[in-house]
Design a protein around this motif. Structure first.
Motif, mmCIF file in Angstrom:
data_model
loop_
_atom_site.group_PDB
_atom_site.id
_atom_site.type_symbol
_atom_site.label_atom_id
_atom_site.label_comp_id
_atom_site.label_asym_id
_atom_site.label_seq_id
_atom_site.Cartn_x
_atom_site.Cartn_y
_atom_site.Cartn_z
ATOM 1 N N TRP A 213 0.775 -1.093 -0.044
ATOM 2 C CA TRP A 213 -0.017 -0.115 -0.088
ATOM 3 C C TRP A 213 0.976 1.376 -0.059
ATOM 4 O O TRP A 213 1.914 1.478 0.773
ATOM 5 C CB TRP A 213 -0.927 -0.018 1.204
ATOM 6 N N ASP A 214 0.305 2.363 -0.736
ATOM 7 C CA ASP A 214 1.168 3.440 -0.705
ATOM 8 C C ASP A 214 0.000 4.648 -0.716
ATOM 9 O O ASP A 214 -0.940 4.434 -1.346
ATOM 10 C CB ASP A 214 2.352 3.720 -1.903
ATOM 11 N N SER A 215 0.269 5.795 -0.368
ATOM 12 C CA SER A 215 -0.706 7.041 -0.319
ATOM 13 C C SER A 215 -0.859 7.380 -1.775
ATOM 14 O O SER A 215 -1.897 8.013 -1.940
ATOM 15 C CB SER A 215 -0.050 7.863 0.647
ATOM 16 N N VAL A 230 9.711 9.010 -5.101
ATOM 17 C CA VAL A 230 10.056 9.910 -4.026
ATOM 18 C C VAL A 230 11.258 10.557 -4.099
ATOM 19 O O VAL A 230 11.420 11.778 -4.015
ATOM 20 C CB VAL A 230 10.041 8.973 -2.765
ATOM 21 N N HIS A 231 12.354 9.745 -4.625
ATOM 22 C CA HIS A 231 13.595 10.521 -4.862
ATOM 23 C C HIS A 231 13.618 11.606 -5.911
ATOM 24 O O HIS A 231 14.214 12.673 -5.855
ATOM 25 C CB HIS A 231 14.689 9.417 -5.057
ATOM 26 N N ARG A 232 13.047 10.912 -7.275
ATOM 27 C CA ARG A 232 12.919 12.054 -8.400
ATOM 28 C C ARG A 232 12.315 13.121 -8.162
ATOM 29 O O ARG A 232 12.388 14.214 -8.691
ATOM 30 C CB ARG A 232 12.605 11.152 -9.558
ATOM 31 N N GLN A 233 10.889 12.911 -7.666
ATOM 32 C CA GLN A 233 9.760 13.897 -7.856
ATOM 33 C C GLN A 233 10.180 14.661 -6.292
ATOM 34 O O GLN A 233 9.308 15.771 -6.105
ATOM 35 C CB GLN A 233 8.589 13.432 -7.814
ATOM 36 N N ARG A 234 10.663 14.443 -5.509
ATOM 37 C CA ARG A 234 10.924 14.969 -4.154
ATOM 38 C C ARG A 234 9.526 15.223 -3.630
ATOM 39 O O ARG A 234 9.375 16.502 -3.178
ATOM 40 C CB ARG A 234 11.768 16.395 -4.237
ATOM 41 N N LEU A 235 8.757 14.100 -3.326
ATOM 42 C CA LEU A 235 7.742 14.202 -2.680
ATOM 43 C C LEU A 235 7.840 14.492 -1.285
ATOM 44 O O LEU A 235 8.683 14.220 -0.614
ATOM 45 C CB LEU A 235 6.838 12.706 -2.583
ATOM 46 N N VAL A 236 6.877 15.480 -0.867
ATOM 47 C CA VAL A 236 6.789 15.907 0.710
ATOM 48 C C VAL A 236 5.960 15.054 1.522
ATOM 49 O O VAL A 236 6.491 14.585 2.524
ATOM 50 C CB VAL A 236 6.371 17.327 0.821
ATOM 51 N N ARG A 237 4.904 14.805 0.987
ATOM 52 C CA ARG A 237 3.953 13.867 1.905
ATOM 53 C C ARG A 237 3.704 12.524 1.107
ATOM 54 O O ARG A 237 3.152 12.633 -0.008
ATOM 55 C CB ARG A 237 2.545 14.649 2.307
ATOM 56 N N TRP A 238 4.198 11.449 1.762
ATOM 57 C CA TRP A 238 3.796 10.134 1.339
ATOM 58 C C TRP A 238 4.023 9.263 2.372
ATOM 59 O O TRP A 238 4.286 9.604 3.550
ATOM 60 C CB TRP A 238 4.986 9.919 -0.011
ATOM 61 N N ALA A 239 3.285 8.101 2.018
ATOM 62 C CA ALA A 239 3.499 6.949 3.020
ATOM 63 C C ALA A 239 3.467 5.738 2.373
ATOM 64 O O ALA A 239 2.830 5.467 1.278
ATOM 65 C CB ALA A 239 2.173 7.033 4.012
ATOM 66 N N ILE A 240 4.083 4.613 2.671
ATOM 67 C CA ILE A 240 4.020 3.386 1.999
ATOM 68 C C ILE A 240 4.411 2.234 3.223
ATOM 69 O O ILE A 240 5.212 2.514 4.149
ATOM 70 C CB ILE A 240 5.110 3.417 1.090
ATOM 71 N N GLN A 241 3.815 1.299 3.149
ATOM 72 C CA GLN A 241 3.948 -0.107 3.731
ATOM 73 C C GLN A 241 4.022 -1.242 2.553
ATOM 74 O O GLN A 241 3.147 -1.396 2.071
ATOM 75 C CB GLN A 241 2.998 -0.135 5.129
ATOM 76 N N MET A 277 7.026 3.041 6.359
ATOM 77 C CA MET A 277 7.585 4.347 5.795
ATOM 78 C C MET A 277 6.619 5.535 5.678
ATOM 79 O O MET A 277 5.621 5.321 5.089
ATOM 80 C CB MET A 277 8.766 4.191 4.663
ATOM 81 N N ALA A 278 7.079 6.796 6.134
ATOM 82 C CA ALA A 278 6.009 7.849 5.984
ATOM 83 C C ALA A 278 6.843 9.336 6.012
ATOM 84 O O ALA A 278 7.987 9.134 6.578
ATOM 85 C CB ALA A 278 4.953 7.687 6.805
ATOM 86 N N SER A 279 6.093 10.175 5.247
ATOM 87 C CA SER A 279 6.874 11.517 5.505
ATOM 88 C C SER A 279 6.054 12.482 5.563
ATOM 89 O O SER A 279 4.905 12.431 4.887
ATOM 90 C CB SER A 279 7.976 11.855 4.268
ATOM 91 N N GLN A 280 6.353 13.713 6.144
ATOM 92 C CA GLN A 280 5.335 15.107 6.116
ATOM 93 C C GLN A 280 6.080 16.208 5.945
ATOM 94 O O GLN A 280 7.336 16.142 5.971
ATOM 95 C CB GLN A 280 4.483 14.861 7.369
ATOM 96 N N GLU A 281 5.539 17.303 5.872
ATOM 97 C CA GLU A 281 6.006 18.512 5.952
ATOM 98 C C GLU A 281 6.974 18.845 7.091
ATOM 99 O O GLU A 281 6.392 18.458 8.245
ATOM 100 C CB GLU A 281 5.380 19.752 5.309
ATOM 101 N N GLU A 282 8.129 19.331 7.085
ATOM 102 C CA GLU A 282 8.627 19.719 8.437
ATOM 103 C C GLU A 282 7.983 20.959 8.975
ATOM 104 O O GLU A 282 7.796 21.783 8.350
ATOM 105 C CB GLU A 282 9.997 20.520 8.134
ATOM 106 N N ASN A 283 7.805 20.732 10.376
ATOM 107 C CA ASN A 283 7.025 21.848 11.085
ATOM 108 C C ASN A 283 5.744 21.948 10.595
ATOM 109 O O ASN A 283 5.029 23.069 10.764
ATOM 110 C CB ASN A 283 7.806 23.308 11.114
ATOM 111 N N GLY A 284 5.115 21.092 9.915
ATOM 112 C CA GLY A 284 3.974 21.259 9.379
ATOM 113 C C GLY A 284 2.960 20.605 10.193
ATOM 114 O O GLY A 284 3.157 19.777 11.373
#
Length: 370
Positions: A213-215, A230-241, A277-284
């Motif tokens: 699953w990914d977001s 994620v690496h090429r497009q520099r996604l900010v908010r994403w999640a994958i498992q 794995m997941a990511s969000q905006e810093e200080n967001g």
């Protein structure tokens, strides 16, 4: 020279050993006193042979017959063995032997009740197994857990026996602050490293993952392809498992961690493992959406080890406990691990930092008698 004997051979054979020895002593004494024993050893042996053997020796014809009988018996045994192998190898023969076996078991039933073993799950009792372990959860158990333990306890250098006695048996989740401190995965597992690992390693390239699953709802269902995005497009908010259910792929990931030290021997870990794995905006602002960890394969225990960043983990009460218990919320920092009994709890998570990476696995845990 003829030696006369007072008893027949058949009479001697029926006597006990002590009586036979007494009889032979008397015969030797008579021969000695009558001076019938020759002086030479060879003649003496010839005279005593009839007495010692008590009957004429077996003829060569009889010996030959005995050897031939043994050969015939061995040949018949080999033929029967080959015939049995041929019957087992063919479907009609196998069915016939199965029928004979069942008929024999039916005939044995009045004398030996073999059904006790036939219907038993295990021939040897497992001392850790408790038959009511899966169905013994009662509403009173839920109330006891939730009222006595409003938060998830955190322990350091915990004894596995304590984990079993005070937590697993009570369906209590537990956070271990040093559960993954010395793992290679805690040092190595970053987004660039995992992207490279899934792009280069043959075992990870050639196998499909389970429960992916990914977001972004990617069509590839491939961790390597999504991490490249994620690496090429520099996604900010994403999640994958995803779940590494293939043995070769799971073995590659297991090389970066060890069995958690706090798990007692009662817990048998599954071969598969998870990466979260997941990511969000810093200080967001954190998103309200939690990601559930599903597809447990009926396992009764899950552990999640935090490797990078921070995850906020929620444990939701299941089934009968949902009406009486509220959820637990905890944060996992790098090196910390949470053990969750899945009989009573569901697991969901969301990132609490810019990038968060965790490793998870399940295991079978069966309650033993208290």
């Amino acid at each position: 020279m003829v030696v006369r004997r007072g008893r027949s051979c058949s009479g001697l054979r029926s006597l006990p050993l002590s009586r036979k020895l007494s009889y032979f002593d008397g015969e030797f004494e008579k021969l000695y006193r009558s001076r019938l024993l020759p002086a030479s050893a060879s003649e003496r042996s010839r005279v005593l042979e009839a007495l010692l053997r008590c009957g004429p020796p077996a003829s060569r014809t009889q010996a030959a017959d005995g050897g031939g009988r043994g050969t015939r018996i061995a040949f018949a045994a080999v033929v029967l063995l080959l015939l049995g192998c041929l019957l087992l190898g063919s479907r009609p023969g196998s069915s016939f032997l199965s029928y004979c076996g069942r008929a024999l078991l039916i005939q044995l039933l009045p004398y030996w009740d073999w059904t006790l073993y036939s219907y038993s799950d295990c021939l040897i009792r497992n001392p850790y197994y408790f038959e009511k372990g899966l169905d013994s959860l009662q509403l009173t158990d839920c109330i006891s857990v939730c009222q006595k333990h409003p938060t998830v306890e955190s322990l350091h250098k915990v004894d596995p026996k304590v984990v079993l006695q005070n937590y697993l048996r009570q369906n209590l989740p537990l956070k271990i602050t040093d559960g993954a401190e010395k793992w290679v995965a805690q040092r190595e597992f970053t987004v660039p490293f995992l992207t490279q690992l899934y792009s280069d390693h043959p075992a990870l390239q050639d196998t499909k993952v389970c429960s992916y699953w990914d977001s972004h709802h990617s069509l590839e269902n491939s961790p390597g392809a999504f991490l490249e995005k994620v690496h090429r497009q520099r996604l900010v908010r994403w999640a994958i498992q995803w779940k590494n259910c293939n043995k070769a792929a799971a073995k590659v990931i297991r090389a970066f961690y060890q069995r958690p030290y706090f798990l007692p021997p009662v817990v048998e870990l599954a071969e598969s493992n998870w990466l979260l794995m997941a990511s969000q905006e810093e200080n967001g602002v954190m998103e309200d959406t939690f990601v559930k960890v599903r597809d447990h394969d009926g396992d009764l225990l899950m552990w999640i080890a935090q490797l990078q960043g921070t995850f906020e983990v929620q444990l939701l009460p299941k089934d009968i406990c949902a009406s009486k218990c509220t959820h637990y919320t905890l944060q996992l920092s790098p090196g910390e691990t949470v053990a969750v009994p899945l009989q009573m709890w569901e697991v969901q998570y969301r990132p609490f930092s810019s990038v968060a990476i965790a490793l998870a696995a399940t295991g079978n845990w069966l309650q033993d008698p208290r």
